[in-house]
Design an enzyme around this catalytic site. Structure first.
Site, PDB file in Angstrom:
ATOM      1  N   CYS A 111     -10.963  32.146 -31.787  1.00  0.00           N
ATOM      2  CA  CYS A 111      -9.545  32.494 -31.659  1.00  0.00           C
ATOM      3  C   CYS A 111      -9.302  33.562 -30.594  1.00  0.00           C
ATOM      4  O   CYS A 111      -8.224  33.632 -30.012  1.00  0.00           O
ATOM      5  CB  CYS A 111      -9.002  32.942 -33.006  1.00  0.00           C
ATOM      6  SG  CYS A 111      -9.101  31.618 -34.224  1.00  0.00           S
ATOM      7  N   CYS A 118      -6.536  35.674 -36.252  1.00  0.00           N
ATOM      8  CA  CYS A 118      -7.982  35.668 -36.536  1.00  0.00           C
ATOM      9  C   CYS A 118      -8.715  36.331 -35.375  1.00  0.00           C
ATOM     10  O   CYS A 118      -8.376  36.123 -34.213  1.00  0.00           O
ATOM     11  CB  CYS A 118      -8.445  34.228 -36.713  1.00  0.00           C
ATOM     12  SG  CYS A 118     -10.225  34.069 -36.954  1.00  0.00           S
ATOM     13  N   HIS A 175     -15.233  30.044 -37.132  1.00  0.00           N
ATOM     14  CA  HIS A 175     -13.841  30.335 -37.480  1.00  0.00           C
ATOM     15  C   HIS A 175     -13.596  30.164 -38.990  1.00  0.00           C
ATOM     16  O   HIS A 175     -13.032  31.039 -39.635  1.00  0.00           O
ATOM     17  CB  HIS A 175     -12.861  29.455 -36.705  1.00  0.00           C
ATOM     18  CG  HIS A 175     -11.489  29.529 -37.283  1.00  0.00           C
ATOM     19  ND1 HIS A 175     -10.622  30.560 -37.002  1.00  0.00           N
ATOM     20  CD2 HIS A 175     -10.873  28.768 -38.225  1.00  0.00           C
ATOM     21  CE1 HIS A 175      -9.525  30.413 -37.718  1.00  0.00           C
ATOM     22  NE2 HIS A 175      -9.649  29.332 -38.473  1.00  0.00           N
ATOM     23  N   ASP A 201     -19.556  29.469 -54.084  1.00  0.00           N
ATOM     24  CA  ASP A 201     -20.222  28.841 -52.943  1.00  0.00           C
ATOM     25  C   ASP A 201     -19.550  27.494 -52.730  1.00  0.00           C
ATOM     26  O   ASP A 201     -19.039  26.904 -53.685  1.00  0.00           O
ATOM     27  CB  ASP A 201     -21.705  28.594 -53.236  1.00  0.00           C
ATOM     28  CG  ASP A 201     -21.908  27.385 -54.130  1.00  0.00           C
ATOM     29  OD1 ASP A 201     -21.656  27.494 -55.342  1.00  0.00           O
ATOM     30  OD2 ASP A 201     -22.271  26.314 -53.617  1.00  0.00           O
ATOM     31  N   CYS A 257     -12.028  35.921 -34.709  1.00  0.00           N
ATOM     32  CA  CYS A 257     -13.325  35.286 -34.443  1.00  0.00           C
ATOM     33  C   CYS A 257     -13.429  34.923 -32.960  1.00  0.00           C
ATOM     34  O   CYS A 257     -12.444  34.945 -32.222  1.00  0.00           O
ATOM     35  CB  CYS A 257     -13.523  34.060 -35.333  1.00  0.00           C
ATOM     36  SG  CYS A 257     -12.753  32.553 -34.724  1.00  0.00           S
ATOM     37  N   ASP A 298     -30.261  27.536 -55.752  1.00  0.00           N
ATOM     38  CA  ASP A 298     -29.902  26.698 -56.902  1.00  0.00           C
ATOM     39  C   ASP A 298     -31.195  26.137 -57.509  1.00  0.00           C
ATOM     40  O   ASP A 298     -32.282  26.367 -56.985  1.00  0.00           O
ATOM     41  CB  ASP A 298     -28.910  25.609 -56.497  1.00  0.00           C
ATOM     42  CG  ASP A 298     -29.480  24.651 -55.458  1.00  0.00           C
ATOM     43  OD1 ASP A 298     -30.682  24.767 -55.124  1.00  0.00           O
ATOM     44  OD2 ASP A 298     -28.736  23.784 -54.987  1.00  0.00           O
TER      45      ASP A 298
HETATM   46 ZN   LIG Z   1     -10.733  32.243 -35.742  1.00  0.00          ZN
END
Ligand SMILES: [Zn+2]
Length: 377
Positions: A313, A308, A339, A270, A310, A91
């Site tokens: 999870c 999920c 996550h 963003d 990740c 930025d």
């Molecule tokens: Zn997750």
């Protein structure tokens, strides 16, 4: 830099494409995780790569204050300094000067401010913002603009629009007269201001268009206006901004905001939300928002989100994450951040897939209905 659209949705303004930079190709629509101080908080570049992240954002204001843009320039640029080999966007520093620092004076010349760290005095001008961003070396650099507060009156916003137009010319002149210190291309994005005043928005787009080479940003939204006003402005921008350039909606937002903005022709986003909210225990899931510190999760020996994949999870329970957050363990912040970023990246991937398949509009109705009605997303 090049932008190519490969699919346009027939029932909405959504489009799927790709941005080619000297640091890789970025599929759009894209969400850019924020690496404020040369790090996406608690997440390593390897983890970002595993999420198929292709572009992240760095903050000029913070990097200028610490460790200094010249040091990062000597390190070989921000990519090399932080071991990030994908694309980068910085930025202009302006927004954070307006929101974080103690402002001393705004004039046509630039902005005088005091550092939020030690009170030291500094000045940003269009020229210095370009110089700093040349040292940092991001693939996409942002014009130095004036971002008036949300709810600012017409005269204040009009003055900011006029100044934003004067400043883009100075940004461009600086870049023409001064070669970057790195040997890759940096593309300047003008930022359209005008808050929720349609005639100011329209005027600013016209004034900035000659400076747009491959991309324009929409600034001055998500600063306190109503959601309906924000989306009306985005719709207006969809009409006015060039179709063959990526459109970047700055600082937005919640998962449902992303879907609604993609419908209205936005390509880039963003926001600090996924990582900041993760550190406060708020998790975005396929079933809606979970506040993991709530008592009800105390003995839930199940994943945060069974849909999920990740690390959190797949390998840990809600009860365990709740415990980590309650005792303020760094590992809890890491898992929760990972996550939430996974949720955002998966959401963008889903949108790109649905646009490509020609089913985005239908999918988005279903998603928004479930998530807006009762899931707090
Ligand atoms: Zn997750």
């Amino acid at each position: 830099m090049q932008f190519k659209i490969h699919h346009e949705d027939e029932k909405s303004s959504a489009r799927a494409g790709e941005i080619k930079t000297d640091h890789g190709t970025v599929p759009t629509p894209v969400f850019m995780p924020i690496g404020t101080r040369a790090s996406v908080k608690a997440i390593s570049p390897d983890e970002l790569n595993a999420l198929e992240t292709k572009i992240i954002l760095g903050n000029t204001y913070h990097l200028y204050l610490r460790p200094g843009h010249e040091l990062i320039g000597r390190a070989g640029g921000l990519h090399k300094f932080m071991n990030w080999h994908g694309a980068l966007l910085t930025d202009s520093g302006g927004f954070q000067v307006f929101s974080l620092a103690k402002l001393n004076k705004i004039s046509d010349d630039g902005v005088e401010f005091q550092s939020h760290i030690d009170g030291s005095r500094h000045m940003f001008t269009p020229e210095s913002s370009m110089e700093i961003q040349q040292h940092l070396g991001a693939d996409i650099i942002m014009a130095f603009d004036e971002c008036p507060p949300g709810r600012a009156d017409y005269q204040t916003v009009e003055a900011a629009v006029d100044r934003t137009t004067k400043w883009i010319k100075r940004c461009k002149d600086y870049l023409i007269q001064n070669n970057g210190i790195h040997n890759w291309e940096q593309t300047l994005f003008p930022i359209v201001q005008g808050n929720v005043y349609p005639e100011l928005r329209e005027r600013n787009v016209e004034e900035l268009l000659p400076y747009a080479e491959c991309g324009m940003a929409i600034g001055g939204l998500a600063v306190g206006e109503d959601k309906s006003e924000m989306f009306e402005t985005i719709e207006q921008m969809d009409e006015l901004l060039p179709k063959d350039q990526p459109r970047y909606l700055m600082g937005v937002g919640r998962p449902t905001d992303l879907v609604r903005a993609v419908k209205r022709g936005i390509d880039m986003f963003d926001c600090v939300l996924p990582t900041r909210n993760a550190r406060n225990g708020q998790l975005f899931t396929s079933k809606g928002i979970i506040n993991i510190t709530n008592h009800k999760h105390r003995e839930e020996f199940i994943p945060v989100d069974e849909n999920c994949n990740c690390d959190l999870c797949q390998n840990y329970t809600r009860a365990y994450l709740r415990h980590l957050m309650n005792v303020n363990e760094i590992f809890g912040h890491r898992l929760a951040s990972l996550h939430n970023l996974t949720y955002y990246m998966d959401l963008m991937k889903t949108m790109r897939r649905e646009i490509d398949a020609g089913s985005f509009d239908e999918w988005s109705h279903g998603y928004l209905k479930t998530m807006l009605e009762n899931k707090g997303m």
